[in-house]
Design a protein around this motif. Structure first.
Motif, PDB file in Angstrom:
ATOM      1  N   SER A   1      45.614 -17.012  67.540  1.00 41.78           N
ATOM      2  CA  SER A   1      44.883 -16.402  66.427  1.00 41.78           C
ATOM      3  C   SER A   1      44.398 -17.429  65.415  1.00 41.78           C
ATOM      4  CB  SER A   1      45.786 -15.380  65.717  1.00 41.78           C
ATOM      5  OG  SER A   1      46.963 -16.021  65.232  1.00 41.78           O
ATOM      6  N   GLU A   2      44.603 -18.728  65.717  1.00 37.29           N
ATOM      7  CA  GLU A   2      44.206 -19.776  64.786  1.00 37.29           C
ATOM      8  C   GLU A   2      42.973 -20.517  65.292  1.00 37.29           C
ATOM      9  OE1 GLU A   2      45.792 -20.031  61.915  1.00 37.29           O
ATOM     10  OE2 GLU A   2      47.165 -18.429  62.564  1.00 37.29           O
ATOM     11  N   GLU A   3      42.316 -21.205  64.397  1.00 36.86           N
ATOM     12  CA  GLU A   3      41.158 -21.999  64.761  1.00 36.86           C
ATOM     13  C   GLU A   3      41.569 -23.124  65.700  1.00 36.86           C
ATOM     14  OE1 GLU A   3      37.280 -23.201  62.202  1.00 36.86           O
ATOM     15  OE2 GLU A   3      39.150 -24.079  61.501  1.00 36.86           O
ATOM     16  N   LYS A   4      40.875 -23.231  66.832  1.00 32.59           N
ATOM     17  CA  LYS A   4      41.227 -24.269  67.803  1.00 32.59           C
ATOM     18  C   LYS A   4      40.136 -24.382  68.865  1.00 32.59           C
ATOM     19  CE  LYS A   4      44.252 -23.689  71.027  1.00 32.59           C
ATOM     20  NZ  LYS A   4      45.500 -23.451  71.775  1.00 32.59           N
TER      21      LYS A   4
ATOM     22  N   MET B   1      35.505 -26.518  80.717  1.00 34.70           N
ATOM     23  CA  MET B   1      35.033 -25.660  79.632  1.00 34.70           C
ATOM     24  C   MET B   1      35.720 -26.004  78.315  1.00 34.70           C
ATOM     25  SD  MET B   1      33.006 -23.388  81.109  1.00 34.70           S
ATOM     26  CE  MET B   1      32.571 -23.098  82.830  1.00 34.70           C
ATOM     27  N   ALA B   2      34.976 -25.912  77.237  1.00 35.07           N
ATOM     28  CA  ALA B   2      35.555 -26.016  75.893  1.00 35.07           C
ATOM     29  C   ALA B   2      35.040 -24.848  75.070  1.00 35.07           C
ATOM     30  CB  ALA B   2      35.184 -27.336  75.235  1.00 35.07           C
ATOM     31  N   LEU B   3      35.946 -23.954  74.665  1.00 38.54           N
ATOM     32  CA  LEU B   3      35.595 -22.785  73.867  1.00 38.54           C
ATOM     33  C   LEU B   3      35.925 -23.083  72.415  1.00 38.54           C
ATOM     34  CD1 LEU B   3      36.034 -21.842  76.843  1.00 38.54           C
ATOM     35  CD2 LEU B   3      36.764 -19.650  75.920  1.00 38.54           C
ATOM     36  N   ILE B   4      34.938 -22.983  71.544  1.00 37.00           N
ATOM     37  CA  ILE B   4      35.131 -23.321  70.134  1.00 37.00           C
ATOM     38  C   ILE B   4      35.527 -22.064  69.368  1.00 37.00           C
ATOM     39  CG2 ILE B   4      34.119 -24.399  68.101  1.00 37.00           C
ATOM     40  CD1 ILE B   4      34.413 -26.209  70.601  1.00 37.00           C
ATOM     41  N   GLN B   5      36.828 -21.856  69.256  1.00 32.74           N
ATOM     42  CA  GLN B   5      37.377 -20.684  68.562  1.00 32.74           C
ATOM     43  C   GLN B   5      37.471 -21.022  67.075  1.00 32.74           C
ATOM     44  OE1 GLN B   5      40.590 -18.142  70.323  1.00 32.74           O
ATOM     45  NE2 GLN B   5      41.783 -18.934  68.622  1.00 32.74           N
TER      46      GLN B   5
END
Length: 260
Positions: free
Chosen positions: A228-231, A5-9
């Motif tokens: 809490s950061e974009e990752k 899985m890859a979750l695009i946060q």
């Protein structure tokens, strides 16, 4: 059976689909390069919560968004749980999830059932009606959007239908991020399934969003977690674990439907 899985946060640019499409394209290509089988996007990644301008921002029947995600999925040989997008339908504006398989085929849509009044969704959107149950490469699955997870009976319906993975996409606000984490673990434990939940980060003119995307296993243990950061949050799930847990504690066999 195992799946990566890859979750695009990601952060979402408020009210600017053109910018968001470009950013999603790069994120999905980067995720595919990691060997991910399934890529998950957050809620309303195309417009953010610019609900007052949906008359000019929403995608007619989600057609352009579907074509965009389908092209990416087919090109990169990945499944895309396309978060949700602002859809202009014949019934009104909807918050709609798109599920695209490796062949670029749209295999399921789901429009958010539970509209969140604290963010004025009920003033600008119409609710969906049907559950988002689907089979993804042989795996019974289901999709939900943000506020839905506060309604355990809605998710239980899909679990009873056999769902082994529940995908949750969200723009969950930071002030209640502790609820997000606890609710997702509870939904995984009580339904003895994987919960794969992608939440955005960043802020819009009215809200700050908390991230903390999660992959939770059927015991409620956290497999992967974003901050809490974009990752990009990466995880591997083992579907055999669902069957093992359901055999050890047979809650579906022991339910007393005639009583509730």
């Amino acid at each position: 059976m195992k799946k990566k899985m890859a979750l695009i946060q990601m952060d979402v640019t408020y009210g600017d689909p053109k910018v968001n499409f470009a950013r999603v394209s790069k994120w999905v290509m980067d995720a595919a390069s990691t060997g991910a089988d399934i890529i998950v996007l957050p809620e309303l990644w195309d417009t953010g919560y610019d609900l007052e301008r949906l008359d000019v921002l929403a995608d007619k029947d989600a057609k352009a968004t579907t074509e965009f995600l389908s092209d990416l999925a087919k090109q990169l040989n990945v499944v895309i749980i396309g978060g949700s997008v602002a859809e202009e339908s014949k019934d009104g504006m909807k918050n709609t999830m798109l599920v695209i398989d490796r062949n670029g085929e749209l295999i399921q849509t789901y429009s958010k059932l539970h509209l969140f009044q604290l963010m004025d969704e009920h003033l600008h959107l119409v609710e969906g009606h049907d559950a988002a149950d689907f089979e993804l490469e042989g795996v019974p699955s289901a999709g939900f959007i943000c506020y839905d997870i506060r309604f355990p009976e809605w998710l239980r319906k899909s679990a009873v239908n056999g769902a082994k993975v529940m995908y949750v996409v969200a723009e969950w606000p930071k002030p209640r991020i502790d609820h997000w984490r606890v609710l997702l673990q509870a939904r995984a434990i009580e339904n003895q399934c994987y919960v794969v939940a992608c939440n955005r980060v960043g802020a819009d003119p009215k809200n700050e969003f908390g991230g903390m995307s999660l992959v939770v296993d059927p015991w409620g243990e956290i497999v992967a977690e974003g901050g809490s950061e974009e990752k990009m949050v990466l995880a591997e799930i083992d579907l055999n674990k669902v069957d093992d847990v359901r055999q050890q504690i047979p809650i579906f066999r022991d339910r007393r439907e005639e009583r509730y």
